[in-house]
Design a protein around this motif. Structure first.
Motif, PDB file in Angstrom:
ATOM      1  N   LEU A 125       9.172   2.971   1.068  1.00 17.32           N
ATOM      2  CA  LEU A 125       8.896   4.207   1.819  1.00 17.32           C
ATOM      3  C   LEU A 125      10.174   4.829   2.380  1.00 17.32           C
ATOM      4  N   GLU A 159       0.087   4.209  -2.581  1.00 12.47           N
ATOM      5  CA  GLU A 159      -0.197   5.584  -2.135  1.00 12.47           C
ATOM      6  C   GLU A 159       0.593   6.610  -2.947  1.00 12.47           C
ATOM      7  N   GLN A 160       1.793   6.218  -3.371  1.00 14.50           N
ATOM      8  CA  GLN A 160       2.639   7.160  -4.111  1.00 14.50           C
ATOM      9  C   GLN A 160       2.372   7.056  -5.614  1.00 14.50           C
ATOM     10  N   HIS A 201      -4.000   5.436   4.021  1.00 15.18           N
ATOM     11  CA  HIS A 201      -3.371   5.553   5.340  1.00 15.18           C
ATOM     12  C   HIS A 201      -4.159   6.462   6.277  1.00 15.18           C
ATOM     13  N   THR A 218       1.417  12.415  -4.534  1.00 16.18           N
ATOM     14  CA  THR A 218       1.093  11.274  -3.635  1.00 16.18           C
ATOM     15  C   THR A 218      -0.295  11.399  -2.994  1.00 16.18           C
ATOM     16  N   ASP A 219      -0.898  10.245  -2.736  1.00 17.79           N
ATOM     17  CA  ASP A 219      -2.287  10.196  -2.288  1.00 17.79           C
ATOM     18  C   ASP A 219      -2.387  10.104  -0.750  1.00 17.79           C
ATOM     19  N   TRP A 220      -2.056   8.944  -0.197  1.00 21.12           N
ATOM     20  CA  TRP A 220      -2.029   8.668   1.258  1.00 21.12           C
ATOM     21  C   TRP A 220      -3.403   8.643   1.931  1.00 21.12           C
ATOM     22  N   GLN A 241      -5.396   4.881   9.563  1.00 19.34           N
ATOM     23  CA  GLN A 241      -4.966   5.429  10.855  1.00 19.34           C
ATOM     24  C   GLN A 241      -6.161   5.820  11.714  1.00 19.34           C
ATOM     25  N   ASN A 297       0.809  -1.217   0.000  1.00 19.61           N
ATOM     26  CA  ASN A 297       0.000   0.000   0.000  1.00 19.61           C
ATOM     27  C   ASN A 297       0.845   1.270   0.000  1.00 19.61           C
ATOM     28  N   HIS A 298       2.006   1.210   0.653  1.00 19.57           N
ATOM     29  CA  HIS A 298       2.880   2.402   0.570  1.00 19.57           C
ATOM     30  C   HIS A 298       3.197   2.725  -0.894  1.00 19.57           C
ATOM     31  N   SER A 351       8.491   8.702  -4.114  1.00 21.77           N
ATOM     32  CA  SER A 351       7.566   9.838  -4.041  1.00 21.77           C
ATOM     33  C   SER A 351       8.136  11.062  -4.755  1.00 21.77           C
TER      34      SER A 351
END
Ligand code: NZQ
Ligand code: ZN
Length: 388
Positions: A255, A205-206, A270, A265-267, A274, A201-202, A260
Motif C-alpha cells: 500500500l 483490493e487493488q 475496507h 481498484t475495489d476497496w 471500516q 487484503n490491501h 494501484s
C-alpha cells in the motif's frame, strides 16, 4: 496496462535491524521542537521509546510527548494532538507505533495551521490541505497498514458512528520512515495476524479490478505469494526474523501506491471493515477478514476470470478440465484454509457483531464502484448477514 497515471513516492525509508541509527541523519533537517507520538505503552515495554528518546536528546531536540494514541484513533484525540502541536510550536511530528500513530500524525500535520475542525474538513467534506503542513516521520512497530509510505489517514468518530479514511496528496506522506523488523517482534500474535491479513487484503483490493493485462497485477501476485509464505513461518515461530522482515517489507509495498497504478481498484472490503470498526472498534485487520470471503464469493461471478487467475497464480490451483467458476471457487477455498491456519477472525460474531447491528453497519458503509460490481445497499446487507 491501459491506465494513465503519474507516480511519485516521497517517503525515504530506512529498513533493517540497524535502521534506527539513521534517525540521527534525519533529525538535523527539522527544527528543535519534536512532538513524540505513541500509543498505549508498548513502546515503553519493548525499549523502543528509550532508544528513540536517547537519539532525540543527543540531537538537542525539545520533546513534547503525545501519548495514548488508541488503535483506530479518534477525532477527539486528533483535536488534542492539534492543540499540543500548536501550544508547543512543533517542527516535526514523530510517530512511534503502528498505523494508528502514523495515520494520526498525518491528520495532525494537516490541521495544526488550519482553523477548521479537522474531522469536518478532511473526513466529512474531504477537502485538501490549504495551510502549512508540519512534517511527519514514522518509526514503525507494527507491519500492516502501509501508512509508513502512503498519504492515508483513517480517523474514527464514535459519536457519529463513522470511521473514514482520507488519502491525501504526496505532500502528506511521511518525510521518512524507519522500519526495524525487530521492533515488531513484541507484537501479540493476534495483532501480528491482523497485520498480515491487512497486508493481504490491501493487495486484493487493488488486484480485483480491471480486465486488462496489467504489470501491477503481476507485482501483486508476487507480493501475495511472499505474504502467504512468510505468514505460515511467522505463525509457527513469531520470532523468525527473516519471515517478519519479509512481512514488514511486503506491507509497505502492498500500500505505497505502486500496485494501484493503472487500476481502478475495489476497496469494498475496507469500506465494509471500516463500517464494522465504526460500530465495534474491532481490530482493523480482523474486520477485513470477517467480511472478505462472503464479499469475494458475492462478487466472484462478475469477475470470474480474475478470480480464476488468482486461484492459479496465487494458490497453485490446477485449472485443467475445470470451468473458470470451479477454479475460482477452489482458489477462495484455499484462501479460506490459509486464513483459518494463520488464525484470522472468520466471521463478524467473533468481533461482537449481532444481527441488530447490521443496519447501522450498512448505514456506515461507503459504497465504491471501482471493483467488479457496485453493490447496492441491499447487497451490503446480504454480505454483512452472510459474514455473521
Ligand atoms: O498502543 P500500543 O500500546 O502501542 O499497542 C498497539 C495497539 O494496541 C499494539 N502494538 C503496536 N506495535 C507493537 C504493539 N504491541 C506490542 N509490540 C509492538 N511492537 O498493536 C495495537 C494495534 O496498533 P495499531 O497501530 O492500531 O495497528 P495498525 O498498524 O493495524 O493500525 C490500524 C489503523 O490504521 C488504519 C486502520 O483503519 C486503523 O485505524 N489503516 C490505515 C491505512 C493507511 N494509512 O493507509 C490503511 C489501512 O487499511 C487501515 O485502514
Ligand atoms: Zn487495511
Amino acid at each position: 496496462m491501459l491506465g494513465n497515471f503519474s507516480y511519485k513516492n516521497a517517503t525515504k525509508l530506512y529498513f533493517g535491524d540497524d535502521s534506527l541509527k539513521y534517525l540521527n541523519d534525519e533529525l538535523p533537517k527539522y527544527g528543535k521542537n519534536v512532538q513524540l507520538i505513541y500509543g498505549g505503552g508498548s513502546v515503553k515495554r519493548n525499549g523502543v521509546y528509550d532508544a528513540v528518546m536517547q537519539i532525540l536528546k543527543a540531537n538537542g531536540k525539545t520533546v513534547v510527548e503525545d501519548a495514548g494514541v488508541m488503535p483506530n484513533p479518534t477525532a477527539e484525540k486528533l483535536r488534542e494532538g492539534v492543540r499540543i502541536a500548536r501550544e508547543n510550536n512543533v517542527d516535526l511530528l514523530l510517530a512511534v507505533g503502528g498505523g494508528s500513530c502514523c495515520d494520526y500524525a498525518k491528520a495532525v500535520s494537516v490541521s495544526v495551521h488550519c482553523d477548521d475542525d479537522p474531522w469536518d474538513k478532511y473526513f466529512i467534506r474531504f477537502e485538501e490541505p490549504d495551510c502549512e503542513i508540519v512534517p511527519v516521520g514514522c518509526i514503525l512497530t507494527m507491519a500492516g497498514t502501509g501508512s509508513e509510505m502512503n498519504a492515508g489517514s483513517v480517523i474514527t468518530n464514535h459519536e457519529q458512528k463513522l470511521k473514514i479514511g482520507h488519502v491525501f496528496g504526496e505532500e502528506v506522506m511521511p518525510k521518512f520512515s524507519i522500519l526495524n523488523p525487530t521492533f515488531t517482534l513484541s507484537l501479540p500474535k493476534r495483532q501480528m495476524v491482523a497485520g498480515i491479513y491487512d497486508i493481504f487484503n490491501h493487495i486484493c483490493e487493488q488486484y480485483f479490478s480491471g480486465e486488462d493485462d496489467n504489470t501491477s497485477d503481476y507485482i501483486a501476485e508476487a507480493l501475495m505469494k511472499s505474504v502467504i509464505h512468510s505468514s505460515l513461518i511467522a505463525v509457527e515461530d513469531p520470532q523468525d526474523y527473516e519471515a517478519r522482515s519479509n512481512i514488514m517489507w511486503s506491507a509497505t509495498w502492498a500500500l505505497n501506491t505502486l500496485i494501484s497504478r493503472g487500476k481502478t481498484t475495489d476497496w469494498m472490503v475496507h469500506m465494509l471493515g471500516q463500517a464494522v470498526g465504526a460500530i465495534t472498534d474491532a481490530t482493523h485487520g480482523m474486520t477485513l477478514a470477517a467480511v472478505s470471503l462472503p464479499y469475494y464469493r458475492f462478487i466472484m461471478p462478475y469477475g470470474v476470470k480474475k478470480f480464476a487467475r488468482f486461484a492459479v497464480e496465487v494458490w497453485g490451483v490446477d485449472p485443467t478440465g475445470k470451468t473458470d467458476t470451479q477454479t475460482a471457487e477452489e482458489g477462495l477455498a484455499a484462501m479460506e484454509a490459509w486464513m483459518k491456519k494463520i488464525g484470522t477472525a472468520m466471521d463478524l460474531s467473533e468481533l461482537g457483531v449481532t444481527e441488530d447491528m447490521i443496519e447501522a453497519i450498512a448505514d456506515a458503509t461507503i459504497i465504491l464502484d471501482g471493483g467488479y460490481k457496485a453493490l447496492t445497499r441491499d447487497d451490503v446487507v446480504s454480505v454483512l448477514k452472510a459474514s455473521l
